[in-house]
Write a protein that holds these residues in place. Structure first.
Motif, PDB file in Angstrom:
ATOM      1  N   ALA A   1      89.094  35.721  93.937  1.00 60.09           N
ATOM      2  CA  ALA A   1      88.484  35.845  95.262  1.00 60.09           C
ATOM      3  C   ALA A   1      89.491  36.318  96.309  1.00 60.09           C
ATOM      4  O   ALA A   1      89.158  37.108  97.190  1.00 60.09           O
ATOM      5  CB  ALA A   1      87.886  34.503  95.681  1.00 60.09           C
ATOM      6  N   GLY A   2      90.723  35.833  96.184  1.00 60.15           N
ATOM      7  CA  GLY A   2      91.730  36.164  97.195  1.00 60.15           C
ATOM      8  C   GLY A   2      92.420  37.492  96.985  1.00 60.15           C
ATOM      9  O   GLY A   2      92.828  38.146  97.950  1.00 60.15           O
ATOM     10  N   HIS A   3      92.556  37.931  95.721  1.00 56.72           N
ATOM     11  CA  HIS A   3      93.345  39.122  95.424  1.00 56.72           C
ATOM     12  C   HIS A   3      92.565  40.209  94.697  1.00 56.72           C
ATOM     13  O   HIS A   3      93.150  41.222  94.294  1.00 56.72           O
ATOM     14  CB  HIS A   3      94.573  38.731  94.590  1.00 56.72           C
ATOM     15  CG  HIS A   3      95.469  37.734  95.268  1.00 56.72           C
ATOM     16  ND1 HIS A   3      96.341  38.073  96.287  1.00 56.72           N
ATOM     17  CD2 HIS A   3      95.591  36.393  95.093  1.00 56.72           C
ATOM     18  CE1 HIS A   3      96.985  36.987  96.699  1.00 56.72           C
ATOM     19  NE2 HIS A   3      96.547  35.951  95.999  1.00 56.72           N
ATOM     20  N   GLY A   4      91.277  40.005  94.508  1.00 63.02           N
ATOM     21  CA  GLY A   4      90.469  41.028  93.856  1.00 63.02           C
ATOM     22  C   GLY A   4      90.916  41.288  92.431  1.00 63.02           C
ATOM     23  O   GLY A   4      91.280  40.369  91.690  1.00 63.02           O
ATOM     24  N   PHE A   5      90.907  42.541  92.038  1.00 66.28           N
ATOM     25  CA  PHE A   5      91.248  42.931  90.665  1.00 66.28           C
ATOM     26  C   PHE A   5      92.601  42.373  90.237  1.00 66.28           C
ATOM     27  O   PHE A   5      92.744  41.844  89.127  1.00 66.28           O
ATOM     28  CB  PHE A   5      91.252  44.458  90.571  1.00 66.28           C
ATOM     29  CG  PHE A   5      91.521  44.993  89.198  1.00 66.28           C
ATOM     30  CD1 PHE A   5      90.473  45.246  88.314  1.00 66.28           C
ATOM     31  CD2 PHE A   5      92.819  45.259  88.765  1.00 66.28           C
ATOM     32  CE1 PHE A   5      90.715  45.749  87.032  1.00 66.28           C
ATOM     33  CE2 PHE A   5      93.071  45.757  87.494  1.00 66.28           C
ATOM     34  CZ  PHE A   5      92.008  46.003  86.634  1.00 66.28           C
ATOM     35  N   ASP A   6      93.595  42.459  91.107  1.00 65.01           N
ATOM     36  CA  ASP A   6      94.940  41.997  90.756  1.00 65.01           C
ATOM     37  C   ASP A   6      94.994  40.494  90.541  1.00 65.01           C
ATOM     38  O   ASP A   6      95.899  39.993  89.852  1.00 65.01           O
ATOM     39  CB  ASP A   6      95.930  42.388  91.840  1.00 65.01           C
ATOM     40  CG  ASP A   6      96.230  43.878  91.841  1.00 65.01           C
ATOM     41  OD1 ASP A   6      95.748  44.583  90.928  1.00 65.01           O
ATOM     42  OD2 ASP A   6      96.924  44.343  92.774  1.00 65.01           O
ATOM     43  N   GLY A   7      94.033  39.761  91.102  1.00 62.90           N
ATOM     44  CA  GLY A   7      94.019  38.314  90.926  1.00 62.90           C
ATOM     45  C   GLY A   7      93.687  37.884  89.508  1.00 62.90           C
ATOM     46  O   GLY A   7      93.974  36.738  89.133  1.00 62.90           O
ATOM     47  N   PHE A   8      93.103  38.792  88.722  1.00 64.41           N
ATOM     48  CA  PHE A   8      92.799  38.464  87.329  1.00 64.41           C
ATOM     49  C   PHE A   8      93.565  39.335  86.354  1.00 64.41           C
ATOM     50  O   PHE A   8      94.108  38.839  85.355  1.00 64.41           O
ATOM     51  CB  PHE A   8      91.294  38.637  87.077  1.00 64.41           C
ATOM     52  CG  PHE A   8      90.848  38.186  85.711  1.00 64.41           C
ATOM     53  CD1 PHE A   8      90.448  36.875  85.504  1.00 64.41           C
ATOM     54  CD2 PHE A   8      90.831  39.060  84.624  1.00 64.41           C
ATOM     55  CE1 PHE A   8      90.036  36.443  84.238  1.00 64.41           C
ATOM     56  CE2 PHE A   8      90.425  38.651  83.367  1.00 64.41           C
ATOM     57  CZ  PHE A   8      90.027  37.332  83.177  1.00 64.41           C
ATOM     58  N   TYR A   9      93.638  40.625  86.621  1.00 69.84           N
ATOM     59  CA  TYR A   9      94.171  41.579  85.646  1.00 69.84           C
ATOM     60  C   TYR A   9      95.665  41.851  85.809  1.00 69.84           C
ATOM     61  O   TYR A   9      96.257  42.547  84.992  1.00 69.84           O
ATOM     62  CB  TYR A   9      93.394  42.888  85.729  1.00 69.84           C
ATOM     63  CG  TYR A   9      91.957  42.737  85.261  1.00 69.84           C
ATOM     64  CD1 TYR A   9      91.627  42.849  83.911  1.00 69.84           C
ATOM     65  CD2 TYR A   9      90.935  42.445  86.153  1.00 69.84           C
ATOM     66  CE1 TYR A   9      90.325  42.701  83.473  1.00 69.84           C
ATOM     67  CE2 TYR A   9      89.616  42.296  85.725  1.00 69.84           C
ATOM     68  CZ  TYR A   9      89.320  42.419  84.385  1.00 69.84           C
ATOM     69  OH  TYR A   9      88.025  42.265  83.959  1.00 69.84           O
ATOM     70  N   ARG A  10      96.257  41.299  86.854  1.00 71.40           N
ATOM     71  CA  ARG A  10      97.712  41.359  87.039  1.00 71.40           C
ATOM     72  C   ARG A  10      98.176  39.997  87.540  1.00 71.40           C
ATOM     73  O   ARG A  10      97.376  39.165  87.922  1.00 71.40           O
ATOM     74  CB  ARG A  10      98.106  42.456  88.039  1.00 71.40           C
ATOM     75  CG  ARG A  10      97.742  43.870  87.614  1.00 71.40           C
ATOM     76  CD  ARG A  10      98.287  44.904  88.606  1.00 71.40           C
ATOM     77  NE  ARG A  10      98.000  46.272  88.186  1.00 71.40           N
ATOM     78  CZ  ARG A  10      96.952  46.989  88.611  1.00 71.40           C
ATOM     79  NH1 ARG A  10      96.091  46.467  89.478  1.00 71.40           N
ATOM     80  NH2 ARG A  10      96.769  48.221  88.178  1.00 71.40           N
ATOM     81  N   GLY A  11      99.460  39.778  87.567  1.00 72.57           N
ATOM     82  CA  GLY A  11      99.989  38.559  88.162  1.00 72.57           C
ATOM     83  C   GLY A  11      99.829  37.330  87.300  1.00 72.57           C
ATOM     84  O   GLY A  11      99.832  37.389  86.062  1.00 72.57           O
TER      85      GLY A  11
ATOM     86  N   PHE B   1      82.733  41.942  89.166  1.00 74.15           N
ATOM     87  CA  PHE B   1      82.573  41.230  90.434  1.00 74.15           C
ATOM     88  C   PHE B   1      83.226  42.011  91.577  1.00 74.15           C
ATOM     89  O   PHE B   1      82.636  42.193  92.647  1.00 74.15           O
ATOM     90  CB  PHE B   1      83.225  39.842  90.364  1.00 74.15           C
ATOM     91  CG  PHE B   1      82.591  38.874  89.426  1.00 74.15           C
ATOM     92  CD1 PHE B   1      81.367  39.125  88.824  1.00 74.15           C
ATOM     93  CD2 PHE B   1      83.229  37.679  89.125  1.00 74.15           C
ATOM     94  CE1 PHE B   1      80.783  38.219  87.954  1.00 74.15           C
ATOM     95  CE2 PHE B   1      82.663  36.767  88.261  1.00 74.15           C
ATOM     96  CZ  PHE B   1      81.435  37.033  87.675  1.00 74.15           C
ATOM     97  N   VAL B   2      84.445  42.447  91.343  1.00 70.77           N
ATOM     98  CA  VAL B   2      85.189  43.169  92.379  1.00 70.77           C
ATOM     99  C   VAL B   2      84.486  44.480  92.709  1.00 70.77           C
ATOM    100  O   VAL B   2      84.273  44.809  93.886  1.00 70.77           O
ATOM    101  CB  VAL B   2      86.635  43.421  91.914  1.00 70.77           C
ATOM    102  CG1 VAL B   2      87.393  44.245  92.960  1.00 70.77           C
ATOM    103  CG2 VAL B   2      87.365  42.100  91.640  1.00 70.77           C
ATOM    104  N   HIS B   3      84.106  45.222  91.689  1.00 68.58           N
ATOM    105  CA  HIS B   3      83.495  46.535  91.898  1.00 68.58           C
ATOM    106  C   HIS B   3      82.158  46.423  92.634  1.00 68.58           C
ATOM    107  O   HIS B   3      81.902  47.157  93.595  1.00 68.58           O
ATOM    108  CB  HIS B   3      83.294  47.226  90.562  1.00 68.58           C
ATOM    109  CG  HIS B   3      82.665  48.577  90.665  1.00 68.58           C
ATOM    110  ND1 HIS B   3      83.373  49.700  91.011  1.00 68.58           N
ATOM    111  CD2 HIS B   3      81.370  48.979  90.505  1.00 68.58           C
ATOM    112  CE1 HIS B   3      82.558  50.745  91.047  1.00 68.58           C
ATOM    113  NE2 HIS B   3      81.333  50.330  90.741  1.00 68.58           N
ATOM    114  N   VAL B   4      81.306  45.513  92.193  1.00 64.98           N
ATOM    115  CA  VAL B   4      79.979  45.384  92.806  1.00 64.98           C
ATOM    116  C   VAL B   4      80.112  44.906  94.248  1.00 64.98           C
ATOM    117  O   VAL B   4      79.440  45.421  95.153  1.00 64.98           O
ATOM    118  CB  VAL B   4      79.097  44.435  91.976  1.00 64.98           C
ATOM    119  CG1 VAL B   4      77.794  44.115  92.707  1.00 64.98           C
ATOM    120  CG2 VAL B   4      78.793  45.057  90.612  1.00 64.98           C
ATOM    121  N   ALA B   5      80.981  43.927  94.483  1.00 62.44           N
ATOM    122  CA  ALA B   5      81.151  43.415  95.849  1.00 62.44           C
ATOM    123  C   ALA B   5      81.694  44.486  96.789  1.00 62.44           C
ATOM    124  O   ALA B   5      81.187  44.661  97.907  1.00 62.44           O
ATOM    125  CB  ALA B   5      82.080  42.205  95.833  1.00 62.44           C
TER     126      ALA B   5
END
Length: 580
Positions: free
Chosen positions: A220-230, A140-144
């Protein structure tokens, strides 16, 4: 492998020339709007909502994919992966975005053995050890960011809203939960989502997923880090490890999507662009269609046509077993396997009057992927295209939702050859090219595909396990025969995958006369109803093909949504057609 098979393979090497990347003819006009076909009406509607907000086909692909992740947890989700085949109309570029799941470092073959050295089937398909590191959120992040026009928060807004407010449970969802409830209800995080109302989901009731909405909001708010970090990553790791698995935060943070060059080849008047490894679909399609190019299929009677198609399937699936895997880990002889010269050599081994016993093509059985997958197809008013197939593998994946995430994890580890020579959940086997390794992507059958002729542009794909490849093949042959999108999506289906040596077919695929003729040619058939005679029979219906087409002659768009799936939707709207 037999000496004879090796001789055929290496003889073909002498005649293989590099394939040139054929430039597709550029359409003479732009489409009169947009067309979207997906497996759920809410997802199709989300795609159009995103286009109306000023997005393009790639933004719409993110929106449709995310909504399917919410409304089809039986088939796909944030805890799974997928393949995005994209065409940029402005540059003419095709790209394949590989968001396949990856093996965790701890998931070695030894982890899937019992104390006595047997294969631990439960561990391979249920719970924490069954899950690979998810790839869909990164896609999602990459395509957007790379191809879209809109911020991710806009494209994900429909999915967030539907996860929060809920959607009506449909029949397949409710039936699927009942089939998997014993596994689903092992895990507290899963029970909190699927038993939130105090009982199992029932058809017609509203199903809400507030934790999933929160996860999507962070993405949506933090991109990649919103899922894969944190926050989300910490909960994923804690949830997996609490159930006895071994994930690390570093593994999640290290996930990357891969952009790969699609497989390209020519079939009659069509330029085909399709999925490269770690999908097995594109190479198999190239082999099958180039084998079949030696005959005018429309001029043949039906039994002979089916015989030749099945023989092409048999040979492509045999090669799939031995040569295909993650190209970052194994050397895939793609140039050879997709060569017209190699296809000609395989064609020469087909006897038009007799089936070839699979054991004469030396080898073992092949790995595959379950049917619980989903696909959607998009063309926008600029001529951009997206063909996307995504999955969590089995019905409701691994059954495990790490608490507080709403993310149902995949069970794609079973798509690896976890114990060479041992059948997986579907009675088939795999080998060294598809053995697990840290960070490796498991072999897939997902085959999102583009077709273009002087008069037509087509986007198509389907779920269906190893049958994905043969269903896309039959779809391509249907378009080549002049059928429209809806007729192609409704075509009856049949399948031959080399091992076991049998043609399977849906209800109504063959008349009794055609079935009798195929048996007379030496084919074994497995048809619906065979159970009554003591056999296993075949599924009555397969797949969920979603396709859109742009007719260049009259500049018209059409969509086809598989009639086997009552909640799917194909639609055309004039979005963007007057805004140029």
């Amino acid at each position: 492998m037999s000496r004879k098979s090796l001789a055929v393979l290496f003889a073909c090497l002498l005649f293989v020339a590099p394939l040139s990347a054929r430039e597709s003819a550029k359409p003479s006009a732009q489409p009169p709007g947009a067309a979207i076909a997906s497996a759920h009406a809410l997802a199709t509607d989300a795609g159009f909502e995103t286009l109306r907000a000023g997005g393009n086909a790639f933004d719409a692909a993110v929106a449709v994919s995310a909504v399917l992740s919410v409304v089809e947890p039986i088939s796909s989700g944030l805890g799974g992966g997928g393949f995005f085949l994209l065409h940029d109309a402005k540059t003419g570029k095709d790209v394949f975005v590989d968001a396949r799941e990856m093996a965790p470092a701890a998931a070695t073959q030894e982890r899937y053995l019992t104390a006595d050295g047997g294969f631990d089937r439960d561990r391979a398909v249920n719970g924490p050890w069954a899950a690979g590191i998810p790839g869909l959120p990164a896609a999602f992040v990459h395509v957007a960011e790379t191809y879209g026009k809109l911020p991710l928060r806009t494209s994900l807004a429909p999915a967030i809203r539907i996860a929060r407010d809920g959607f009506p449970v449909y029949a397949r969802f409710a039936r699927g939960y009942q089939q998997r409830r014993e596994v689903m209800e092992r895990y507290p995080g899963t029970r909190a989502v699927y038993l939130a109302s105090g009982a199992a989901p029932k058809e017609g009731e509203v199903f809400r997923q507030p934790d999933l909405a929160r996860t999507l909001e962070l993405l949506a708010g933090h991109g990649f880090d919103g899922f894969y970090r944190g926050e989300v990553a910490a909960k994923l790791v804690a949830g997996v490890n609490a159930e006895g698995g071994q994930w690390t935060g570093e593994e999640l943070a290290a996930y990357t999507v891969k952009e790969r060059e699609p497989v390209r080849f020519r079939y009659r008047d069509w330029d085909i662009v399709t999925a490269p490894p770690p999908s097995s679909g594109g190479i198999a399609l190239a082999q099958m269609l180039q084998i079949l190019s030696g005959w005018d299929l429309q001029e043949l009677d039906e039994p002979l046509r089916v015989h030749l198609v099945a023989e092409s399937m048999r040979r492509a699936f045999r090669d799939r077993t031995f040569y295909l895997g993650d190209p970052d880990f194994v050397k895939v002889p793609q140039r050879l396997l997709t060569s017209p010269d190699y296809a000609a050599g395989l064609r020469a081994t087909i006897n038009p009057s007799r089936a070839t016993p699979s054991d004469l093509l030396s080898g073992e059985q092949t790995p595959l992927e379950d049917e619980e997958t989903t696909h959607f197809s998009i063309i926008d008013a600029e001529g951009n295209r997206a063909a996307v197939t995504q999955t969590v593998n089995l019905l409701f994946g691994s059954g495990l939702v790490p608490p507080g995430t709403g993310v149902l994890l995949n069970n794609e580890m079973d798509d690896f050859a976890l114990k060479p020579g041992t059948p997986n959940a579907f009675g088939v086997m795999g080998y060294d090219a598809n053995a697990p390794a840290p960070g490796k992507r498991m072999l897939s059958s997902m085959t999102p595909t583009f077709m273009q002729s002087p008069g037509k542009v087509v986007v198509l794909g389907t779920p269906g396990g190893s049958r994905i490849i043969t269903m896309v093949l039959l779809g391509i042959l249907g378009f080549d025969a002049g059928l429209d999108a809806q007729a192609v999506s409704a075509l009856p289906r049949y399948h031959q995958q080399w091992m076991p040596d049998v043609i399977e077919a849906e209800s109504g695929a063959f008349t009794p006369q055609v079935a009798q003729s195929l048996r007379a040619l030496g084919h074994s058939l497995k048809l619906p109803g065979d159970e009554a005679a003591g056999g296993r029979g075949s599924s009555h219906v397969w797949g969920n093909l979603q396709t859109v087409e742009w007719d260049l002659a009259d500049n018209a768009l059409h969509g086809g949504s598989d009639p086997r799936n009552p909640v799917g939707k194909a639609a055309v709207e004039a979005i963007g057609a007057t805004a140029r």
